[in-house]
Design a protein around this motif. Structure first.
Motif, PDB file in Angstrom:
ATOM      1  N   VAL A 180       0.826  -1.214   0.000  1.00 43.71           N
ATOM      2  CA  VAL A 180       0.000   0.000   0.000  1.00 43.71           C
ATOM      3  C   VAL A 180       0.859   1.263   0.000  1.00 43.71           C
ATOM      4  N   VAL A 181       0.250   2.337  -0.479  1.00 40.73           N
ATOM      5  CA  VAL A 181       0.821   3.675  -0.309  1.00 40.73           C
ATOM      6  C   VAL A 181      -0.328   4.556   0.169  1.00 40.73           C
ATOM      7  N   ASN A 182      -0.104   5.316   1.207  1.00 39.84           N
ATOM      8  CA  ASN A 182      -1.166   6.114   1.828  1.00 39.84           C
ATOM      9  C   ASN A 182      -2.413   5.275   2.120  1.00 39.84           C
ATOM     10  N   ASN A 183      -2.158   4.074   2.591  1.00 45.33           N
ATOM     11  CA  ASN A 183      -3.225   3.104   2.888  1.00 45.33           C
ATOM     12  C   ASN A 183      -4.120   2.763   1.691  1.00 45.33           C
ATOM     13  N   LYS A 184      -3.634   3.051   0.482  1.00 46.09           N
ATOM     14  CA  LYS A 184      -4.359   2.584  -0.708  1.00 46.09           C
ATOM     15  C   LYS A 184      -3.556   1.457  -1.340  1.00 46.09           C
ATOM     16  N   LYS A 185      -4.267   0.457  -1.798  1.00 47.73           N
ATOM     17  CA  LYS A 185      -3.618  -0.739  -2.296  1.00 47.73           C
ATOM     18  C   LYS A 185      -3.032  -0.510  -3.689  1.00 47.73           C
ATOM     19  N   ILE A 186      -1.750  -0.842  -3.868  1.00 43.81           N
ATOM     20  CA  ILE A 186      -1.203  -0.831  -5.219  1.00 43.81           C
ATOM     21  C   ILE A 186      -0.864  -2.244  -5.699  1.00 43.81           C
ATOM     22  N   SER A 187      -0.791  -3.167  -4.749  1.00 43.40           N
ATOM     23  CA  SER A 187      -0.399  -4.510  -5.153  1.00 43.40           C
ATOM     24  C   SER A 187      -0.897  -5.510  -4.130  1.00 43.40           C
ATOM     25  N   GLY A 188      -1.200  -6.703  -4.598  1.00 43.58           N
ATOM     26  CA  GLY A 188      -1.649  -7.758  -3.697  1.00 43.58           C
ATOM     27  C   GLY A 188      -1.013  -9.079  -4.075  1.00 43.58           C
ATOM     28  N   ILE A 189      -0.929  -9.937  -3.085  1.00 45.33           N
ATOM     29  CA  ILE A 189      -0.323 -11.255  -3.279  1.00 45.33           C
ATOM     30  C   ILE A 189      -1.372 -12.299  -2.938  1.00 45.33           C
ATOM     31  N   LEU A 190      -1.507 -13.302  -3.790  1.00 49.08           N
ATOM     32  CA  LEU A 190      -2.423 -14.403  -3.480  1.00 49.08           C
ATOM     33  C   LEU A 190      -1.651 -15.711  -3.549  1.00 49.08           C
ATOM     34  N   THR A 191      -1.350 -16.250  -2.366  1.00 48.95           N
ATOM     35  CA  THR A 191      -0.618 -17.508  -2.278  1.00 48.95           C
ATOM     36  C   THR A 191      -1.619 -18.656  -2.204  1.00 48.95           C
ATOM     37  N   GLU A 192      -1.460 -19.628  -3.052  1.00 51.43           N
ATOM     38  CA  GLU A 192      -2.321 -20.813  -3.001  1.00 51.43           C
ATOM     39  C   GLU A 192      -1.440 -22.057  -3.063  1.00 51.43           C
ATOM     40  N   MET A 193      -1.995 -23.167  -2.589  1.00 53.58           N
ATOM     41  CA  MET A 193      -1.166 -24.377  -2.594  1.00 53.58           C
ATOM     42  C   MET A 193      -1.978 -25.620  -2.922  1.00 53.58           C
ATOM     43  N   GLY A 194      -1.259 -26.621  -3.363  1.00 53.21           N
ATOM     44  CA  GLY A 194      -1.783 -27.982  -3.458  1.00 53.21           C
ATOM     45  C   GLY A 194      -0.972 -28.777  -2.459  1.00 53.21           C
ATOM     46  N   ALA A 195      -1.647 -29.524  -1.566  1.00 61.67           N
ATOM     47  CA  ALA A 195      -0.899 -30.134  -0.471  1.00 61.67           C
ATOM     48  C   ALA A 195      -1.543 -31.406   0.035  1.00 61.67           C
ATOM     49  N   GLU A 196      -0.725 -32.249   0.653  1.00 61.08           N
ATOM     50  CA  GLU A 196      -1.214 -33.303   1.523  1.00 61.08           C
ATOM     51  C   GLU A 196      -1.158 -32.728   2.941  1.00 61.08           C
ATOM     52  N   PRO A 197      -1.770 -33.394   3.919  1.00 57.96           N
ATOM     53  CA  PRO A 197      -1.816 -32.776   5.251  1.00 57.96           C
ATOM     54  C   PRO A 197      -0.459 -32.341   5.799  1.00 57.96           C
ATOM     55  N   ASP A 198       0.613 -33.071   5.484  1.00 56.98           N
ATOM     56  CA  ASP A 198       1.899 -32.652   6.037  1.00 56.98           C
ATOM     57  C   ASP A 198       2.966 -32.360   4.985  1.00 56.98           C
TER      58      ASP A 198
ATOM     59  N   LYS B 184      -0.876 -55.888   8.128  1.00 54.30           N
ATOM     60  CA  LYS B 184      -0.811 -55.812   6.664  1.00 54.30           C
ATOM     61  C   LYS B 184      -1.893 -54.841   6.196  1.00 54.30           C
ATOM     62  N   LYS B 185      -1.519 -54.040   5.220  1.00 55.28           N
ATOM     63  CA  LYS B 185      -2.413 -52.978   4.789  1.00 55.28           C
ATOM     64  C   LYS B 185      -3.551 -53.522   3.931  1.00 55.28           C
ATOM     65  N   ILE B 186      -4.783 -53.153   4.276  1.00 49.57           N
ATOM     66  CA  ILE B 186      -5.884 -53.489   3.372  1.00 49.57           C
ATOM     67  C   ILE B 186      -6.490 -52.240   2.745  1.00 49.57           C
ATOM     68  N   SER B 187      -6.181 -51.085   3.350  1.00 48.79           N
ATOM     69  CA  SER B 187      -6.797 -49.871   2.827  1.00 48.79           C
ATOM     70  C   SER B 187      -5.951 -48.663   3.208  1.00 48.79           C
ATOM     71  N   GLY B 188      -5.977 -47.665   2.356  1.00 49.95           N
ATOM     72  CA  GLY B 188      -5.233 -46.445   2.648  1.00 49.95           C
ATOM     73  C   GLY B 188      -6.062 -45.227   2.278  1.00 49.95           C
ATOM     74  N   ILE B 189      -5.737 -44.137   2.942  1.00 47.44           N
ATOM     75  CA  ILE B 189      -6.456 -42.879   2.707  1.00 47.44           C
ATOM     76  C   ILE B 189      -5.437 -41.847   2.254  1.00 47.44           C
ATOM     77  N   LEU B 190      -5.753 -41.126   1.190  1.00 45.62           N
ATOM     78  CA  LEU B 190      -4.878 -40.042   0.752  1.00 45.62           C
ATOM     79  C   LEU B 190      -5.686 -38.743   0.709  1.00 45.62           C
ATOM     80  N   THR B 191      -5.450 -37.909   1.716  1.00 47.39           N
ATOM     81  CA  THR B 191      -6.148 -36.631   1.793  1.00 47.39           C
ATOM     82  C   THR B 191      -5.302 -35.573   1.105  1.00 47.39           C
ATOM     83  N   GLU B 192      -5.892 -34.836   0.196  1.00 47.36           N
ATOM     84  CA  GLU B 192      -5.181 -33.740  -0.465  1.00 47.36           C
ATOM     85  C   GLU B 192      -6.065 -32.500  -0.445  1.00 47.36           C
ATOM     86  N   MET B 193      -5.434 -31.334  -0.584  1.00 49.14           N
ATOM     87  CA  MET B 193      -6.249 -30.116  -0.528  1.00 49.14           C
ATOM     88  C   MET B 193      -5.750 -29.057  -1.493  1.00 49.14           C
TER      89      MET B 193
END
Lengths: 327, 327
Positions: A180-198, B184-193
Motif C-alpha cells: 500500500v501507499v497512503n493506505n491505498k492498495k497498489i499490489s496484492g499477493i495471493l498464495t495458493e497451494m496444493g498439499a497433503e496434510p503434512d 498388513k495394509k488393506i486400505s489407505g487414505i490419501l487426503t489432499e487439498m
C-alpha cells in the motif's frame, strides 16, 4: 525467429542492423526478415527501415509478448518457462492447473489482462489490459502447509524492494499480503497451494500490481491506487517485472538454500504499516481488536489482546479501518 | 433409460417384469427394451428372458457402471454427483482437476482400475481392475489447512466401521491413514487439498481398499492383504461401497454440523494399533522413536519422547517396524 530478430534489434537499440547481417546471421531470406519486421511494427515497435542501412529500433511499446518476456527475463535463471497470454481468466487458476499436471518450479504465467482476476478468499481483483502486472509463479518448496504464509512474506519483501528500485518510492506492507501507499492498495499477493496434510506439493504465488492504472471503478477508487498515480509519470512495466522477479528469486533462494526468512522478514517489519497500531483481525465471522506488536521470524503477526494475552497469528485478514487509532 | 430398466429389474430381482410393463412404463418400444437388456447381459447381468413373462434378473456381476452406481447410491443424499471410469490414471488427480473447476462437495469419482494410483508422498498404490474400491470424494469444509488431517481421521473411522458392518471383522488403524489387519495394509487414505494459507478451498479424500485381491506383487506381498484373503471368501464391492459412503457421510456431517470429531476419534482410538507402543515417527529425513500415548480430540498423535517430553504430532508417517517392542 521473431524473437531472435527482436533480440538483435534490442541489443542494438538506436543503431542500424543491416538486413544482410540479420539474414545471413539467422539463416533466413531478407524477405522473411522484412515480414518479421512488419509484424513487430504492427505490435507497436517503432522501427526505422532504410534500404541501405537496414533496421533501427527506435522505441519499444510497453507491451508484453512471449518473445519480449523470453528476452527480458533471459538473465533470470530462476524463471525456467514462461506462459504469456494477452488475456486469461486468472493466472493463478491457470498456474494451479499447470502445477497439477507437473509443471516445474520457476514456471511463470503472465497475462496482459485478467478477466476474472482474484484476490484472497475469492474476491475480485480488477486487472485491465495495458496497465498492470498480473502474474503467477509456480514453486515447489519442501515445506509444510502451515508454512505457506512464509512464501507470502517473501513475495511482499520482493515487491517492496523491486518497487523501490524501480521508481524510488517507499511502499508499505499491510500484513500479510497487501502493498500500500497512503493506505491505498497498489499490489496484492495471493498464495495458493496444493498439499497433503503434512507436505506441500506446490505453491502458486499470484502477484498483481496496479502500474499505470489511471481510473479505478467507483467502488474501489478510495482504496486502490497505482504507481503512476503516485509517481505522476508512466512506469515501465518491463523494468518493474524484471526487478520483481530478480528480487523474488533472491529472497526465495535465500529461504530455500539457507533455510532462513530473515532478509524477507526484516523488510516486512521495516515496511509494515500496522506494527505499533491497533488493528482488527478478521477471521471469517469473528473479529478481534488487538495491538500489532511484531512480525516474528516465521512471518507470523505477534499481537496483544485486550486482556494482555500475547498470541501469534499465522495468516489472516487485518484491517486498520474502524479502529480508533487509525490515522 | 438403461439405468431405469436396470433399476426396475433390480427392484424385482428374482421376479419377472414384463416387457409390456417396461415398455409402457418407460415410454419406449419393446425393441428398445430388448436392446438394453442385451447390453446389460453383455455387461455380465444374468437375465432370464421369456417371451411370455418378460425379463428376470437372476444374478448381478460385482461390477460397477455409471448406472449401477447411481442406483445403489441413490439413498445417500451426500453423494450428489458420480463420475465412473472403467480405468483412469488416478481418481485423486481427476478429483483435484474437477475441484479446481468448481465441482461441488459430495462429488464422487470411482474407477474400476487405476493405472497410476497413488498413496501418500507420491508413492504408488496398486489398483488392478475387478478387485478393489478406488475412489475419491470432493469436500468443501470450512477449515484451515492445518485442520486437514481431521478429514483423514473421519475417513479412517468410516472405513473401520464400514468394513466391520460388511464382513464382521475388526480392523486396525495405523495412524493416521492406513487400515490394517495383522499389520498388513488393506486400505489407505490419501487426503489432499487446495488451499490459501488460512482457508481450505477443497479437500479430496482418496480411498483405496483391497477387496478381492488374491495376488500381490512380490515387493508388497508381505505388507499388503485384502478383505477376501482375510475372510476367505469374496466380498461384495457394492455392499462395501454403500457402507463406506454411508459411514463417511455420517461422521463427516457430524463434524461439519456439530463441529465435533468425537465419534471419529473414539473409533480411531479404539482401533489404533499403535497406542501404547513404541513407534518410529518419520518426517522426511528425520526419524524419532517415541511412545504413542493417545490421539487427542483434534486427531493429533500424542507421543512421549525419550527425554520424557510430550508432544503432539499433527500428521506424518509412523512405523512399527525396526522398533524393539514390535510384536
Amino acid at each position: 525467429m521473431k524473437k531472435k530478430i527482436l533480440e538483435q534489434l534490442k541489443n542494438n537499440k538506436g543503431d542500424f542492423v543491416s538486413g544482410e547481417e540479420l539474414s545471413s546471421g539467422l539463416g533466413v531470406s531478407r524477405t522473411s526478415i522484412w515480414k518479421y519486421i512488419k509484424s513487430l511494427k504492427e505490435e507497436g515497435y517503432d522501427i526505422e527501415s532504410s534500404s541501405r542501412k537496414g533496421y533501427k529500433l527506435i522505441e519499444e511499446p510497453d507491451k508484453f509478448s512471449q518473445e519480449e518476456l523470453e528476452i527480458i527475463l533471459k538473465d533470470n535463471d530462476f524463471i525456467k518457462k514462461i506462459y504469456y497470454f494477452d488475456t486469461i481468466d486468472s493466472t493463478n487458476k491457470y498456474a494451479k492447473e499447470l502445477a497439477l499436471k507437473g509443471a516445474d518450479e520457476g514456471t511463470l504465467i503472465l497475462s496482459d489482462e485478467q478477466r476474472g482476476g482474484r484476490g484472497r478468499l475469492g474476491r475480485n481483483w480488477i486487472s485491465p489490459p495495458n496497465t498492470g502486472l498480473w502474474m503467477s509463479i509456480i514453486l515447489r518448496p519442501q515445506i509444510k502447509p502451515w508454512e505457506a504464509p512464509q512464501i507470502t512474506s517473501i513475495a511482499a519483501a520482493a515487491l517492496c524492494k523491486a518497487i523501490e528500485n524501480t521508481i524510488n518510492i517507499k511502499v508499505g506492507i499491510k500484513w500479510p499480503n497487501d502493498i500500500v501507499v497512503n493506505n491505498k492498495k497498489i499490489s496484492g499477493i495471493l498464495t495458493e497451494m496444493g498439499a497433503e496434510p503434512d507436505t506441500v506439493n506446490f505453491i502458486v504465488v499470484g502477484i498483481g500490481i496496479n502500474v499505470n492504472t489511471e481510473d479505478f471503478p467507483e467502488d474501489i477508487k478510495d482504496i486502490a491506487t497505482s504507481l503512476k498515480l503516485i509517481k505522476g509519470d508512466t512506469v515501465s512495466r518491463k523494468r518493474l517485472l524484471i526487478n520483481v522477479l530478480q528480487e523474488f528469486k533472491s529472497f526465495y533462494l535465500d529461504f530455500v538454500n539457507n533455510k532462513t526468512l530473515k532478509k524477507s522478514i526484516d523488510i516486512c517489519r521495516e515496511n509494515s504499516i500496522i506494527l505499533g497500531n491497533k488493528v482488527k483481525i478478521i477471521n471469517g465471522m469473528e473479529e478481534i481488536i488487538v495491538v500489532a506488536l511484531d512480525i516474528n521470524d516465521r512471518g507470523e503477526l505477534v499481537v496483544k489482546k485486550d486482556n494482555g494475552e500475547i498470541i501469534n497469528i499465522i495468516s489472516g485478514e487485518v484491517s486498520l479501518r474502524g479502529v480508533s487509532n487509525y490515522i
